[in-house]
Enzyme design. Structure first.
Site, PDB file in Angstrom:
ATOM      1  N   HIS A   4      30.135  24.843  -4.907  1.00 13.65           N
ATOM      2  CA  HIS A   4      30.617  24.037  -3.694  1.00 13.65           C
ATOM      3  C   HIS A   4      30.285  24.286  -2.551  1.00 13.65           C
ATOM      4  O   HIS A   4      30.987  24.902  -1.403  1.00 13.65           O
ATOM      5  CB  HIS A   4      32.166  24.400  -4.019  1.00 13.65           C
ATOM      6  CG  HIS A   4      33.010  23.302  -3.355  1.00 13.65           C
ATOM      7  ND1 HIS A   4      34.318  23.100  -3.734  1.00 13.65           N
ATOM      8  CD2 HIS A   4      32.757  22.398  -2.293  1.00 13.65           C
ATOM      9  CE1 HIS A   4      34.685  22.004  -3.215  1.00 13.65           C
ATOM     10  NE2 HIS A   4      33.961  21.641  -2.307  1.00 13.65           N
ATOM     11  N   GLU A  35      37.536  26.390  -9.954  1.00 20.72           N
ATOM     12  CA  GLU A  35      36.491  26.961  -8.933  1.00 20.72           C
ATOM     13  C   GLU A  35      37.112  28.575  -8.475  1.00 20.72           C
ATOM     14  O   GLU A  35      38.352  28.502  -8.079  1.00 20.72           O
ATOM     15  CB  GLU A  35      36.326  26.349  -7.692  1.00 20.72           C
ATOM     16  CG  GLU A  35      35.406  25.118  -7.986  1.00 20.72           C
ATOM     17  CD  GLU A  35      35.076  23.904  -7.018  1.00 20.72           C
ATOM     18  OE1 GLU A  35      35.401  24.451  -5.761  1.00 20.72           O
ATOM     19  OE2 GLU A  35      34.647  22.976  -7.190  1.00 20.72           O
ATOM     20  N   THR A  90      29.678  15.743  -5.969  1.00 16.81           N
ATOM     21  CA  THR A  90      29.731  16.644  -4.826  1.00 16.81           C
ATOM     22  C   THR A  90      31.151  16.241  -4.470  1.00 16.81           C
ATOM     23  O   THR A  90      31.482  16.726  -3.263  1.00 16.81           O
ATOM     24  CB  THR A  90      28.668  16.329  -3.823  1.00 16.81           C
ATOM     25  OG1 THR A  90      28.673  14.996  -3.272  1.00 16.81           O
ATOM     26  CG2 THR A  90      27.392  16.659  -4.335  1.00 16.81           C
ATOM     27  N   ARG A 132      34.884  16.262  -6.219  1.00 16.45           N
ATOM     28  CA  ARG A 132      35.977  17.275  -6.723  1.00 16.45           C
ATOM     29  C   ARG A 132      35.564  17.144  -8.044  1.00 16.45           C
ATOM     30  O   ARG A 132      35.330  16.187  -8.885  1.00 16.45           O
ATOM     31  CB  ARG A 132      37.491  16.776  -6.436  1.00 16.45           C
ATOM     32  CG  ARG A 132      37.977  17.077  -4.908  1.00 16.45           C
ATOM     33  CD  ARG A 132      37.791  18.541  -4.746  1.00 16.45           C
ATOM     34  NE  ARG A 132      38.189  19.094  -3.147  1.00 16.45           N
ATOM     35  CZ  ARG A 132      37.311  18.996  -2.110  1.00 16.45           C
ATOM     36  NH1 ARG A 132      36.344  18.991  -2.206  1.00 16.45           N
ATOM     37  NH2 ARG A 132      37.925  19.368  -1.084  1.00 16.45           N
ATOM     38  N   MET A 148      33.166   4.396  -1.485  1.00 13.77           N
ATOM     39  CA  MET A 148      32.295   4.097  -0.222  1.00 13.77           C
ATOM     40  C   MET A 148      33.019   4.285   0.937  1.00 13.77           C
ATOM     41  O   MET A 148      32.960   3.494   1.937  1.00 13.77           O
ATOM     42  CB  MET A 148      31.639   2.706  -0.396  1.00 13.77           C
ATOM     43  CG  MET A 148      30.636   1.972   0.385  1.00 13.77           C
ATOM     44  SD  MET A 148      29.279   3.067   0.552  1.00 13.77           S
ATOM     45  CE  MET A 148      28.406   2.714  -0.998  1.00 13.77           C
ATOM     46  N   GLY A 149      33.247   5.483   0.990  1.00 15.78           N
ATOM     47  CA  GLY A 149      33.877   6.152   2.343  1.00 15.78           C
ATOM     48  C   GLY A 149      32.522   6.744   3.093  1.00 15.78           C
ATOM     49  O   GLY A 149      31.462   6.201   2.931  1.00 15.78           O
ATOM     50  N   ARG A 150      32.795   7.762   3.979  1.00 15.21           N
ATOM     51  CA  ARG A 150      31.972   8.014   5.049  1.00 15.21           C
ATOM     52  C   ARG A 150      30.767   8.541   4.152  1.00 15.21           C
ATOM     53  O   ARG A 150      29.628   8.274   4.470  1.00 15.21           O
ATOM     54  CB  ARG A 150      32.561   9.220   6.009  1.00 15.21           C
ATOM     55  CG  ARG A 150      33.379   8.688   6.897  1.00 15.21           C
ATOM     56  CD  ARG A 150      34.052   9.805   7.724  1.00 15.21           C
ATOM     57  NE  ARG A 150      35.180  10.649   6.873  1.00 15.21           N
ATOM     58  CZ  ARG A 150      36.191  10.090   6.901  1.00 15.21           C
ATOM     59  NH1 ARG A 150      36.724   9.575   8.034  1.00 15.21           N
ATOM     60  NH2 ARG A 150      37.127  10.899   6.110  1.00 15.21           N
ATOM     61  N   ILE A 151      30.817   9.406   3.360  1.00 17.84           N
ATOM     62  CA  ILE A 151      29.818  10.495   2.440  1.00 17.84           C
ATOM     63  C   ILE A 151      29.118   9.190   1.689  1.00 17.84           C
ATOM     64  O   ILE A 151      27.856   9.221   1.480  1.00 17.84           O
ATOM     65  CB  ILE A 151      30.447  11.414   1.922  1.00 17.84           C
ATOM     66  CG1 ILE A 151      30.789  12.385   2.797  1.00 17.84           C
ATOM     67  CG2 ILE A 151      29.288  12.224   1.105  1.00 17.84           C
ATOM     68  CD1 ILE A 151      31.728  13.719   2.113  1.00 17.84           C
TER      69      ILE A 151
HETATM   70  C1  DGY Z   1      35.593  19.549   1.821  1.00 13.68           C
HETATM   71  O1  DGY Z   1      35.472  19.890   2.957  1.00 13.68           O
HETATM   72  O2  DGY Z   1      36.558  19.122   1.099  1.00 13.68           O
HETATM   73  C2  DGY Z   1      34.404  19.858   0.874  1.00 13.68           C
HETATM   74  O3  DGY Z   1      34.538  19.686  -0.375  1.00 13.68           O
HETATM   75  C3  DGY Z   1      33.742  21.187   1.284  1.00 13.68           C
HETATM   76  O4  DGY Z   1      32.323  21.454   1.177  1.00 13.68           O
END
Ligand code: DGY
Length: 324
Positions: A288, A269, A238, A240, A157-160
């Protein structure tokens, strides 16, 4: 502007940031936009540099850091810094800067896009037309699952993670979260509920991962965790690739133990196009692109450039990594 030092740039950047670096530093660069600099080239090029400007596809480990005795600042055009040995860098007195905040909404947009596309089977449905599978309207043809009112479990529950809450509320989703630290104020303000990870996995229709990649989060989602999920659940990553054990995920999907996955990140990747996960119809894979809007990438490129210059000038960068 005066020349603040010698810098190696590992990728050709969009112009305002590239121009700014050219004007402020003695710049050497890998003049390719699409492909990362090969490691042997990087090792040779950074010999005497004072600053390295990198992206998340460059592994900035002890060997790289040690091979540049004058190095003072490493600036990455990413919010994640798992590709940098931050602890070692900081022990050497080298500042590490990154680009948090600026990509929050863009990345949450993509996570929500994956959630919607996997639940409504958008790409399978799109492909079905070209593959001649659309024989006409049918009651359950390409039927997905409802998003409106469904249960969303946010891990991290950080910014994203918080930006995901804002989106999910528009869909009347019942939101629970798991995180290292509780956000009691947010719980009250947003009407979200903290759950232990096991409970969140058992109850959620969608599980969206928003954690950094590090040794604490490595394979956080493994066979045991996947076994707790509902057979109708969808996993969105989304964050890692390292957060999910891909072999375990593959088995869970192949055996229909979960319904699907939306993946923007992979353990390796770029992912091998022959990776068995990519062959599954219920996996939506992306290369990514979480932060890949033109606006956001321009801002990230410039923030990383400005912080590199600030660090080389001996000023405090705007976004310095302070933990390792
Ligand atoms: C980051 O900036 O770490 C993201 O994964 C890029 O999309």
């Amino acid at each position: 502007m005066q020349n603040v030092g010698s810098v190696y740039l590992t990728r050709k950047l969009p112009d305002p940031a590239l121009q700014y670096l050219k004007e402020s530093c003695a710049l050497k660069l890998w003049n390719e936009e699409q492909t990362p600099v090969p490691r042997d080239v990087l090792l040779k090029q950074i010999d005497q540099v004072e600053g390295i400007y990198c992206t998340l596809s460059d592994k900035i480990d002890r060997e790289i850091i040690s091979s540049s005795p004058n190095l003072r600042v490493i600036s990455t055009m990413s919010v994640g810094y798992d590709h940098i040995d931050v602890q070692f860098a900081r022990e050497q007195g080298i500042k590490v800067t990154y680009t948090p905040g600026v990509l929050t909404e863009t990345t949450a947009d993509l996570a929500f896009t994956l959630l919607m596309s996997t639940s409504r089977r958008i790409f399978e449905a799109n492909r079905s037309i070209y593959e001649g599978k659309w024989k006409g309207w049918a009651p359950l043809f390409m039927a997905g699952r409802d998003i409106y009112g469904a249960k969303l479990g946010i891990v991290g529950m950080g910014r994203i993670g918080q930006a995901m809450v804002r989106r999910a509320k528009g869909f009347n989703m019942k939101i629970s979260y798991y995180s290292r630290s509780r956000k009691k104020e947010m719980e009250q303000q947003e009407g979200i509920t903290y759950k232990p990870l096991e409970v969140l996995l058992q109850e959620s229709d969608f599980i969206s991962l928003h954690l950094p990649g590090n040794s604490d989060t490595y394979h956080l989602i493994d066979t045991k965790e996947l076994a707790l999920m509902k057979p109708t659940a969808i996993l969105i990553n989304t964050a890692r690739g390292s957060v999910v054990n891909e072999k375990a995920l593959l088995a869970a999907l192949q055996e229909d133990r979960i319904r699907g996955a939306g993946l923007d990140v992979f353990e390796r990747e770029p992912v091998d196009p022959k990776h068995p996960l990519l062959a599954l119809p219920n996996v939506l894979a992306l290369p990514h692109i979480g932060s890949a809007s033109v606006e956001t990438r321009f801002k990230m490129a410039m923030i990383a450039a400005e912080d590199l210059v600030k660090g080389l000038q001996g000023e405090t960068p705007q976004y310095e990594v302070t933990e390792s």
